[in-house]
Design a protein around this motif. Structure first.
Motif, PDB file in Angstrom:
ATOM      1  N   MET A 180     -15.335 -94.876 -44.450  1.00 49.76           N
ATOM      2  CA  MET A 180     -14.054 -94.186 -44.275  1.00 49.76           C
ATOM      3  C   MET A 180     -12.861 -95.090 -44.582  1.00 49.76           C
ATOM      4  SD  MET A 180     -13.169 -91.157 -43.555  1.00 49.76           S
ATOM      5  CE  MET A 180     -13.110 -89.904 -42.273  1.00 49.76           C
ATOM      6  N   MET A 193      -1.919 -99.150 -46.755  1.00 51.28           N
ATOM      7  CA  MET A 193      -1.544 -97.759 -46.509  1.00 51.28           C
ATOM      8  C   MET A 193      -0.693 -97.610 -45.260  1.00 51.28           C
ATOM      9  SD  MET A 193      -5.329 -96.247 -47.443  1.00 51.28           S
ATOM     10  CE  MET A 193      -4.976 -94.510 -47.183  1.00 51.28           C
ATOM     11  N   TYR A 208     -16.249 -79.799 -43.143  1.00 50.51           N
ATOM     12  CA  TYR A 208     -16.029 -81.111 -42.527  1.00 50.51           C
ATOM     13  C   TYR A 208     -15.013 -81.004 -41.388  1.00 50.51           C
ATOM     14  CZ  TYR A 208     -13.949 -85.790 -42.007  1.00 50.51           C
ATOM     15  OH  TYR A 208     -13.432 -86.965 -41.509  1.00 50.51           O
ATOM     16  N   ARG A 256      -2.216 -88.583 -43.317  1.00 54.00           N
ATOM     17  CA  ARG A 256      -3.414 -89.349 -43.697  1.00 54.00           C
ATOM     18  C   ARG A 256      -3.929 -88.809 -45.019  1.00 54.00           C
ATOM     19  NH1 ARG A 256      -6.624 -88.035 -38.244  1.00 54.00           N
ATOM     20  NH2 ARG A 256      -4.858 -88.315 -36.844  1.00 54.00           N
ATOM     21  N   VAL A 257      -4.581 -89.673 -45.783  1.00 55.54           N
ATOM     22  CA  VAL A 257      -4.968 -89.262 -47.135  1.00 55.54           C
ATOM     23  C   VAL A 257      -6.243 -88.411 -47.142  1.00 55.54           C
ATOM     24  CG1 VAL A 257      -5.636 -90.045 -49.416  1.00 55.54           C
ATOM     25  CG2 VAL A 257      -3.851 -91.266 -48.144  1.00 55.54           C
ATOM     26  N   PHE A 258      -6.146 -87.279 -47.803  1.00 55.24           N
ATOM     27  CA  PHE A 258      -7.284 -86.444 -48.154  1.00 55.24           C
ATOM     28  C   PHE A 258      -7.236 -86.355 -49.674  1.00 55.24           C
ATOM     29  CE2 PHE A 258      -6.076 -85.475 -43.909  1.00 55.24           C
ATOM     30  CZ  PHE A 258      -7.253 -85.234 -43.228  1.00 55.24           C
ATOM     31  N   PRO A 259      -8.083 -87.124 -50.363  1.00 58.70           N
ATOM     32  CA  PRO A 259      -7.851 -87.370 -51.792  1.00 58.70           C
ATOM     33  C   PRO A 259      -7.632 -86.107 -52.641  1.00 58.70           C
ATOM     34  CG  PRO A 259      -9.765 -88.626 -50.994  1.00 58.70           C
ATOM     35  CD  PRO A 259      -9.262 -87.833 -49.845  1.00 58.70           C
ATOM     36  N   THR A 298      -6.463 -92.816 -43.454  1.00 55.27           N
ATOM     37  CA  THR A 298      -7.339 -92.047 -44.327  1.00 55.27           C
ATOM     38  C   THR A 298      -7.890 -90.860 -43.551  1.00 55.27           C
ATOM     39  OG1 THR A 298      -7.920 -94.036 -45.557  1.00 55.27           O
ATOM     40  CG2 THR A 298      -9.441 -92.173 -45.729  1.00 55.27           C
ATOM     41  N   GLY A 299      -7.709 -89.658 -44.080  1.00 50.32           N
ATOM     42  CA  GLY A 299      -8.221 -88.466 -43.415  1.00 50.32           C
ATOM     43  C   GLY A 299      -9.685 -88.255 -43.731  1.00 50.32           C
ATOM     44  N   VAL A 300     -10.034 -88.480 -44.976  1.00 53.01           N
ATOM     45  CA  VAL A 300     -11.432 -88.403 -45.396  1.00 53.01           C
ATOM     46  C   VAL A 300     -11.544 -89.141 -46.727  1.00 53.01           C
ATOM     47  CG1 VAL A 300     -11.420 -86.299 -46.835  1.00 53.01           C
ATOM     48  CG2 VAL A 300     -13.423 -86.845 -45.456  1.00 53.01           C
ATOM     49  N   THR A 301     -12.729 -89.664 -47.004  1.00 57.87           N
ATOM     50  CA  THR A 301     -12.960 -90.304 -48.308  1.00 57.87           C
ATOM     51  C   THR A 301     -13.987 -89.506 -49.089  1.00 57.87           C
ATOM     52  OG1 THR A 301     -14.719 -91.664 -47.381  1.00 57.87           O
ATOM     53  CG2 THR A 301     -12.509 -92.633 -47.428  1.00 57.87           C
ATOM     54  N   TYR A 346      -4.729 -95.275 -51.211  1.00 53.71           N
ATOM     55  CA  TYR A 346      -6.131 -94.856 -51.120  1.00 53.71           C
ATOM     56  C   TYR A 346      -6.860 -95.117 -52.445  1.00 53.71           C
ATOM     57  CZ  TYR A 346     -10.241 -91.923 -51.103  1.00 53.71           C
ATOM     58  OH  TYR A 346     -11.544 -91.482 -51.217  1.00 53.71           O
TER      59      TYR A 346
END
Lengths: 271, 271, 271, 271
Positions: B219, A247, D215, D156-159, B259-262, A180
């Motif tokens: 996203m 990813m 969110y 999933r990525v949540f930064p 990606t869950g959130v950016t 990411y």
């Protein structure tokens, strides 16, 4: 013989132990496809000297020792690689894994936690260390590509795989997490390849490995993928043809991962 | 300009509607990489005549109409393609999708079931029909490669995608199911590519599509993948470098799927 | 004997063919937990009359025939059920599946497409029809729960499962898609349970089923889950204890789905 | 008020920090459902004394301090718990997580590796230590149930979730790996619940947490699941109604995990 798919690209290959290893085959293919290489492995592994043969074949690629748990070693590696290349690195292969508990014959339910800490550090967090070193030095070109090798034990249990299953799950998570950040900053893409069980020197250490290879062969519609095939797949991921793949954990296993059972296994079960 | 990655290979490309479409871009790339092609689309789509420009650019590739719900049309297509090639087909691109309920503005909860049956037939079971035609005629070379295009709505809900989500889930299942049998018999590999939302003529029909493209862009750590990038990815899957990749759904979406959130989305949410 | 987990709740149970069937066991448990029931099945299945025994045991539950491909039948079912209950329905079990191609012995690569269309309609789109009927009539209480039964062939190939794999993949997609809309409007939750292979009358029709059951038994750390255990799991999903579980496929299989191989299977392979 | 779902069962609850915490709510519910409890937490967390209120409400449950990185502490915990219960433990809740790098404000790309090692040890390998202690002492009843809490950042990525994403991926892998062995030996089942972001005292420490909760609320068809709802879900997993559910990661998130986008988010994006 290659197709110049990696012409002008520069890459670092971790983990080419001997000619059976996936990293070794990948180095050969990458060189064949026009890439310049730097080879690296742990100092102890380099002592065997095998890697020098590979280096010669790959246009006298420099061999730079690096303990992947040492930030100093990694910094030295990237510094020397960039000096050698006269610029940034375009691709990295992370083919590193070692389980102390497996090596010492400790069952998963009896693991030594200090050894486990080392296993996780060497086999998984090493990817974070490599990426972070590159990140700090801005050492990877925009749209560069990093590939790490993993195994499906990260998703489903294969009892003899022991703590390496957990290490691979951690490795795959680091792939996503760092993927990411490096994607957002430099469009660098990071993926894992989940490879068929492969008869490498490293693989041979695992208990019941031969029986397992033959099970996987029977359970894969295309059969097990070889180290050479895995090298081919790595080339596509290092090339510019896969710039938006990131990813992810990509199975390279002849269909094993999406097969519940095969006729061949059912027949064996009925014996 | 290409790298001869597909030199000597012969492929059938379904669905090249106009120059924006992924199939069109893939045909160009495949030809550029040394492949011979046969182009096909539904008779009604061919009436627009656009495809003839593509055929010319691709070495006067034959254009053979085929309604993918007609077994006769498909048999005719493979027969003529094999005559033209003087042998078997090495790769197939299935870029076919059409939702009658979306087109007619029917909400998912109000769908017309006859239209839905047609949507599933055209968008998903058509892959079975194509593969089964080839299977019966033994028309695909050993280690041949079939790719179908899909979308992540098969895994997670995007409300406006409507019944196409279900059609794509069905398509991905057919990919696995037929991939098993064709893998065992002929080592043929079958995969789907789950592509970023792409500004094609087909895509434009979906309600709220522009807003959604910009959401996906925000996203995705690497941004949305273009049709040209998707074409590149298809090339790797048609090549011999990916021989052990099968029965999979491969995301080509700049990291969207994992990606869950950016940060970019969070900032927009806080406005 | 129950714990009043479903006290005051009203549910419709589809598919209780005979006392071995999961729907039958679920009806018994649900009644035991305090629920009021309406039973339904296809007219042809009801002709056997078995279901009347179940109806008696469940407090003389009404048995209302419904062909799940007929919107009129489904409307009649929900109308009569609401009349009987004097209000809305709280839970629904969809235990419906039938493959014409399996029944007629057609291999996956040789399927009859008209039969396939019926298989998809009966086994998958029937869930959409049930939900849409309830949606139009606003027949399910807020926070109601719908469960459909599925099988892991929707994720991985089990060759003998044939077209039912695709039907289950479609069913699971409908679960997510409708789950979104019904969740937003009425907080109704919709899930599938992916159950171990179970010795029901329906299951017995599948070729090689017994061999497969014993393979699954060996491959599951806890062994295969029985119909009674599945019924128990359904109860939890109908209860208020799982109000935020929705749009999921939940494995109920003794660990089969997350096991790559077991010692028991390896030993059998080595024979 | 409960339904006696856990009548006669004995459980250990880790991590009940204060009345907002999921472990606290779960202890209350479990007691309400007829269970006997032992409460535990890290010595430093117990110093606040809050937990004594909970202990009183739960029939004067013993509070036994245990540092989850200490095998001696864990052995002491299980020994005393078994003495108190006069027998084996039926269920365990692992609600333990702590990120040193998050706490100290270190970005993922700048993590301190020693802190990371501690984060992994406390948040993930602690589950292995707990299970292994029980395994060695044969302290969990056959068909017992262990639940650990996790978060979708493992997939999933949540930064902002930082290294905890990797810790949760490791935790989920341990769940599968140990789940296999404990399943085979004692039919003990082990699962994780992947819970909506929850306003607990622990959660509050994470940067941007409030924005993220809102969110997630917008992105979940049913809205975010509360701590009380999570407690309810735990009860079902501790009960005998879910005996064949094991080695899984179960989402309890109002549909968040299977939603790609909602109308509410799209509308916000268009502002």
């Amino acid at each position: 013989m290659g197709n110049n798919l990696l012409k002008g690209k520069k890459g670092i290959i971790f983990g080419a132990l001997d000619e059976k290893s996936i990293a070794w085959r990948t180095a050969l293919k990458a060189y064949d496809e026009g890439a310049q290489l730097v080879l690296t492995n742990a100092p102890v592994a380099l002592r065997m000297g095998e890697i020098n043969k590979l280096a010669e074949t790959c246009g006298n690629a420099p061999v730079i020792p690096a303990d992947v748990t040492s930030m100093d070693d990694l910094k030295n590696l990237f510094t020397k690689a960039m000096e050698h290349f006269g610029g940034k690195v375009d691709f990295v292969l992370h083919s590193i894994g070692m389980s102390l508990n497996v090596r010492k014959g400790k069952h998963y339910t009896e693991m030594d936690y200090l050894w486990n800490q080392k296993t996780l550090d060497i086999s998984a967090m090493s990817l974070h260390r490599v990426l972070r070193t590159a990140w700090d030095m801005d050492a990877i070109s925009d749209w560069g590509s990093v590939v790490a090798l993993t195994y499906i034990a990260a998703q489903r249990v294969f009892p003899d795989y022991n703590e390496m299953a957990d290490a691979k799950a951690l490795l795959e998570s680091v792939t996503r997490s760092f993927g990411y950040h490096y994607g957002v900053r430099n469009k660098v893409r990071i993926n894992t390849i989940s490879q068929s069980p492969t008869k490498t020197t490293a693989g041979s250490g695992v208990k019941g490995f031969d029986g397992f290879i033959s099970y996987a062969e029977k359970m894969s519609p295309l059969g097990n993928a070889s180290a050479d095939d895995c090298a081919n797949y790595c080339i596509t991921l290092f090339s510019d043809l896969t710039k938006f793949v990131t990813m992810q954990n990509l199975f390279h296993d002849g269909g094993f991962s999406f097969t519940g059972v095969t006729q061949a296994v059912i027949e064996q079960m009925e014996k």
